[in-house]
Write an enzyme that holds these catalytic residues in place. Sequence first.
Site, mmCIF file in Angstrom:
data_model
loop_
_atom_site.group_PDB
_atom_site.id
_atom_site.type_symbol
_atom_site.label_atom_id
_atom_site.label_comp_id
_atom_site.label_asym_id
_atom_site.label_seq_id
_atom_site.Cartn_x
_atom_site.Cartn_y
_atom_site.Cartn_z
ATOM 1 N N HIS A 42 0.855 -1.178 0.000
ATOM 2 C CA HIS A 42 0.000 0.000 0.000
ATOM 3 C C HIS A 42 0.894 1.232 0.000
ATOM 4 O O HIS A 42 1.706 1.416 0.906
ATOM 5 C CB HIS A 42 -0.936 -0.007 1.212
ATOM 6 N N GLU A 70 1.536 3.980 2.996
ATOM 7 C CA GLU A 70 1.906 3.514 4.336
ATOM 8 C C GLU A 70 3.425 3.550 4.488
ATOM 9 O O GLU A 70 4.097 2.525 4.611
ATOM 10 C CB GLU A 70 1.294 2.124 4.564
ATOM 11 N N HIS A 122 2.192 -3.029 7.320
ATOM 12 C CA HIS A 122 1.220 -2.033 6.859
ATOM 13 C C HIS A 122 1.083 -0.993 7.962
ATOM 14 O O HIS A 122 1.633 -1.132 9.045
ATOM 15 C CB HIS A 122 -0.150 -2.690 6.624
ATOM 16 N N GLU A 170 0.012 -4.101 11.475
ATOM 17 C CA GLU A 170 -0.530 -2.765 11.221
ATOM 18 C C GLU A 170 0.170 -1.868 12.239
ATOM 19 O O GLU A 170 -0.152 -1.882 13.419
ATOM 20 C CB GLU A 170 -2.050 -2.722 11.404
HETATM 21 ZN ZN LIG Z 1 -2.123 -1.435 4.130
#
Ligand SMILES: [Zn+2]
Length: 424
Positions: free
Chosen positions: A179, A182, A304, A379
């Site tokens: 992504h 990020e 992420h 995350e």
């Molecule tokens: Zn992500």
Amino acid sequence: MKLFYLIFLAILSQDISAKPSYKNYKVYKITPKSKDALKILKDLKKEEKDFSAFQFWKKPIKVGHDVALMIGPEIQQNFEQMLNDSYFDRRVLMKDVQKAIDNENRFWKSNVKNSVNWTVYNTLDEINNWLESLATEFPSYITILKPGKTYEGRDIVGVKLDFNPGTQKKVVFMESNIHAREWISSAVNTYILDQFLRNTQTDIRALAQKFTWYFFPVMNPDGFVFSHTDDRLWRKTRTSYGLHYGADPNRNWDYKWMTNNGASLYPGEINYAGPHPFSEKSVKVMSEFIASITSNMIAYIAFHSFSQVLLLPYGHTKEPLDNYNEMMGIAKVAMAKLEAVHNTKYTFGNVGEEMYIATGTSMDWVKGNFHIPIVCTYELRPQFEKPGESGFILPSEQILPTGEETLVSLIPIFEEYEKLHPST
Ligand SMILES: [Zn+2]
Ligand SMILES: *[C@@H]1O[C@H](CO)[C@@H](O)[C@H](O)[C@H]1NC(C)=O
Ligand SMILES: *[C@@H]1O[C@H](CO)[C@@H](O)[C@H](O)[C@H]1NC(C)=O
């Protein structure tokens, strides 16, 4: 009624030609207090497109569960009125997204060659030059890998780290920035690689030397460059789809693709799964590369942001499948070690239970197809619950502490696994 008015305004205010500025965009934390309130947010979510004046940073999931929603200045007043009743708890988390962006990476200078030193977020060229410099500095341990090119023709660059290439070891894959926006994810991944090369602490040396490591700091180079040059909040690839650009490269892998509506089939949406699995060139290239090294793989770790959650497979169901129970035990120990470093609190669980149904992720593809024992997704910071935190725009001063705590948490993941499986 108000909802439709809001959406109408939001559509009017789209301008897809200019470089977006997020001046005076606010991010609200909203907690729906009833089913009706949740439905209003879910209906709004359905109208969100790439350039809408509102963007969910945390999507609506259930009653009582926080949502983070960015709202442009044109519609803030209507929006605040819409939420002005007993349906919602709301507060402002960020007052001006553009100000946070301007401040995020303020030590980085466009007119100098910035080194990768974890006080700034680096560009793709800076990261790739740094990887090349490692291959020069540590020629017997580091091998540069360029398994293929992206849609826009960029190399996807990674390295193999092996302190003793003569002996066969288990393999670990370290993924980040699939992504684009990020940025903390590649900053942490490069930090870990650097620590494996330079840190002299016994437990870190032992971990670095135990496995053959593959690091791919930027899995989505086209999107990553775009997030630097054009839109700081870009998430997807840059493949052209008619009027729209890009698919979500972490909804595009060929495992349970689109099962239970785990992504979107509309190209204007932020989690567009692509027209078919592996439609994204960067994803296809990396899937072939990863498939070629799975026979001896023990772990696949993806980074992420944000939320401070350690996610386990799978995203298509909340069912605790495969070695879920074992991994939950490992996660508990590892996240306690992480917290002990800078008091950063993580929760953990599978994607379906901790977040929402999401399919076509690299993690699920690796787990489902190759049955790799240790598969997880960090995350990273922030949790984004308190004013002063800034979601995807984590100030660069937080790169080092985030890297430190994440590195420390890797050690117990492998130690705990080994206790359960002494032969590894
Ligand atoms: Zn992500
Ligand atoms: C809603 O907003 C109006 C002004 O716009 C205010 O007078 C009223 O007290 C608000 N109601 C609630 C429940 O907050
Ligand atoms: C890291 O890089 C930035 C930007 O290139 C520079 O301003 C800063 O002094 C560097 N910090 C260290 C500790 O080398």
